[in-house]
Scaffold this active site. Structure first.
Site, PDB file in Angstrom:
ATOM      1  N   GLY A 225       0.848  -1.184   0.000  1.00 57.81           N
ATOM      2  CA  GLY A 225       0.000   0.000   0.000  1.00 57.81           C
ATOM      3  C   GLY A 225       0.879   1.227   0.000  1.00 57.81           C
ATOM      4  N   GLU A 226       0.683   2.082   0.950  1.00 56.29           N
ATOM      5  CA  GLU A 226       1.469   3.316   1.011  1.00 56.29           C
ATOM      6  C   GLU A 226       2.002   3.462   2.435  1.00 56.29           C
ATOM      7  OE1 GLU A 226       3.475   6.314  -0.210  1.00 56.29           O
ATOM      8  OE2 GLU A 226       2.160   6.652   1.498  1.00 56.29           O
TER       9      GLU A 226
ATOM     10  N   ILE B  29       4.960  -2.719  -7.837  1.00 53.60           N
ATOM     11  CA  ILE B  29       4.150  -1.500  -7.956  1.00 53.60           C
ATOM     12  C   ILE B  29       4.812  -0.390  -7.133  1.00 53.60           C
ATOM     13  CG2 ILE B  29       1.877  -0.451  -7.600  1.00 53.60           C
ATOM     14  CD1 ILE B  29       0.722  -3.343  -7.629  1.00 53.60           C
ATOM     15  N   ARG B  30       5.311   0.615  -7.832  1.00 53.46           N
ATOM     16  CA  ARG B  30       6.072   1.682  -7.143  1.00 53.46           C
ATOM     17  C   ARG B  30       6.927   1.067  -6.039  1.00 53.46           C
ATOM     18  NH1 ARG B  30       5.296   6.633  -8.193  1.00 53.46           N
ATOM     19  NH2 ARG B  30       5.660   7.407  -6.105  1.00 53.46           N
TER      20      ARG B  30
ATOM     21  N   ARG C 218      12.781   3.682  -1.056  1.00 50.33           N
ATOM     22  CA  ARG C 218      11.414   3.686  -1.581  1.00 50.33           C
ATOM     23  C   ARG C 218      11.389   4.098  -3.053  1.00 50.33           C
ATOM     24  NH1 ARG C 218       7.835   7.378   1.876  1.00 50.33           N
ATOM     25  NH2 ARG C 218       6.250   6.466   0.556  1.00 50.33           N
TER      26      ARG C 218
ATOM     27  N   CYS D 150       6.054  -5.140   0.020  1.00 52.42           N
ATOM     28  CA  CYS D 150       6.147  -3.787  -0.526  1.00 52.42           C
ATOM     29  C   CYS D 150       6.082  -2.748   0.600  1.00 52.42           C
ATOM     30  CB  CYS D 150       5.107  -3.595  -1.620  1.00 52.42           C
ATOM     31  SG  CYS D 150       5.598  -2.309  -2.774  1.00 52.42           S
TER      32      CYS D 150
ATOM     33  N   GLU E 215       1.097 -11.689  -3.151  1.00 52.55           N
ATOM     34  CA  GLU E 215      -0.336 -11.886  -2.913  1.00 52.55           C
ATOM     35  C   GLU E 215      -1.177 -11.558  -4.141  1.00 52.55           C
ATOM     36  OE1 GLU E 215       1.571  -9.545  -1.739  1.00 52.55           O
ATOM     37  OE2 GLU E 215       0.567  -7.591  -1.728  1.00 52.55           O
TER      38      GLU E 215
ATOM     39  N   HIS F 214       4.720  -8.094  -4.806  1.00 53.61           N
ATOM     40  CA  HIS F 214       3.424  -8.474  -4.236  1.00 53.61           C
ATOM     41  C   HIS F 214       3.078  -9.928  -4.550  1.00 53.61           C
ATOM     42  CE1 HIS F 214       2.068  -4.401  -3.110  1.00 53.61           C
ATOM     43  NE2 HIS F 214       2.722  -4.003  -4.184  1.00 53.61           N
TER      44      HIS F 214
HETATM   45  N1  GLN Z   1       5.646   3.160  -2.909  1.00 54.26           N
HETATM   46  C1  GLN Z   1       4.956   2.674  -1.762  1.00 54.26           C
HETATM   47  C2  GLN Z   1       5.567   3.221  -0.456  1.00 54.26           C
HETATM   48  O1  GLN Z   1       6.559   3.856  -0.503  1.00 54.26           O
HETATM   49  C3  GLN Z   1       4.960   1.147  -1.713  1.00 54.26           C
HETATM   50  C4  GLN Z   1       4.210   0.606  -2.896  1.00 54.26           C
HETATM   51  C5  GLN Z   1       3.484  -0.675  -2.660  1.00 54.26           C
HETATM   52  O2  GLN Z   1       3.274  -1.137  -1.529  1.00 54.26           O
HETATM   53  N2  GLN Z   1       3.029  -1.243  -3.753  1.00 54.26           N
HETATM   54  O3  GLN Z   1       5.041   3.000   0.589  1.00 54.26           O
END
Ligand code: GLN
Length: 199
Positions: A46-47, A137-138, A105, A78, A175, A173
């Site tokens: 997530g973030e 993902i990022r 990150r 992540c 999952e 990920h």
């Molecule tokens: N870029 C997100 C962060 O810095 C992590 C991305 C993700 O969990 N897919 O938290």
């Protein structure tokens, strides 16, 4: 052994589904008490900055550290891996400090923001021979890992799946794909912790 999935933000539902596919029961945890009551913990993607904000003042970070230090299985993907790290960069931020690693990150720049790769550099003894389809993902990057950290898979030479005793962390990920090998690894460690508790 009860598995709690931290459900403040991110793809906790995908983790619940992936673990349910393997026959594991999980519960979504949202408070420090629920974290402390769980026998194992999943930190979703997530973030991470948002997760930190939501955890502020709740006692959850302390509960997560206590769980990790008590030897409970902890699995982060992540953003979850970022939360676990000792050092967080780009930008510099907080980490729980339980995984001896430096995490950078958003390490792959904008163009390679999100990508699906077939990881070929995997520890075949632990994960078997098949390449591992991995969704980034990022994604962060493990820029450095300590001597007690075992690298289970790499992307372009950098660790992307690591294990340090009871802690398992992926910058991708698992999952989100049908490849259940990483979740199985976590469940093996949950089963091991359950046997220890029963002995
Ligand atoms: N870029 C997100 C962060 O810095 C992590 C991305 C993700 O969990 N897919 O938290």
């Amino acid at each position: 052994m009860s598995i709690g999935i931290l459900a403040l933000q991110g793809d906790f539902a995908a983790h619940a589904e992936a673990l349910a596919r393997l026959g594991a029961e999980t519960s979504l945890v949202k408070t420090a008490e629920e974290v402390l009551a769980a026998g194992a913990i999943v930190l979703p993607g997530g973030e991470s900055t948002t997760m930190w904000k939501l955890m502020e003042g709740t006692g959850i970070p302390e509960a997560l550290v206590a769980a990790a230090q008590a030897g409970k299985p902890v699995y982060g993907t992540c953003a979850g891996a970022i939360l676990l790290a000792r050092t967080v960069t780009n930008p510099d931020g907080q980490g729980l400090g339980v995984l001896d690693a430096t995490v950078q990150r958003n390490a792959y720049g904008r163009q390679l923001d999100s990508t699906v790769l077939s990881l070929t550099d995997v520890n075949t003894r632990v994960l078997g021979d098949a390449p591992m389809e991995a969704v980034f993902i990022r994604a962060p990057r493990f820029a450095a890992v300590g001597p007690g950290v075992e690298v289970l898979a790499r992307r372009e030479g950098s660790p992307v799946l690591v294990r340090q005793a009871n802690i398992l962390a992926a910058t991708f990920h698992p999952e989100l794909t049908g490849d259940d090998r990483v979740a199985k690894l976590f469940l093996e460690s949950v089963a091991g912790a359950g046997r220890k508790a029963a002995a």
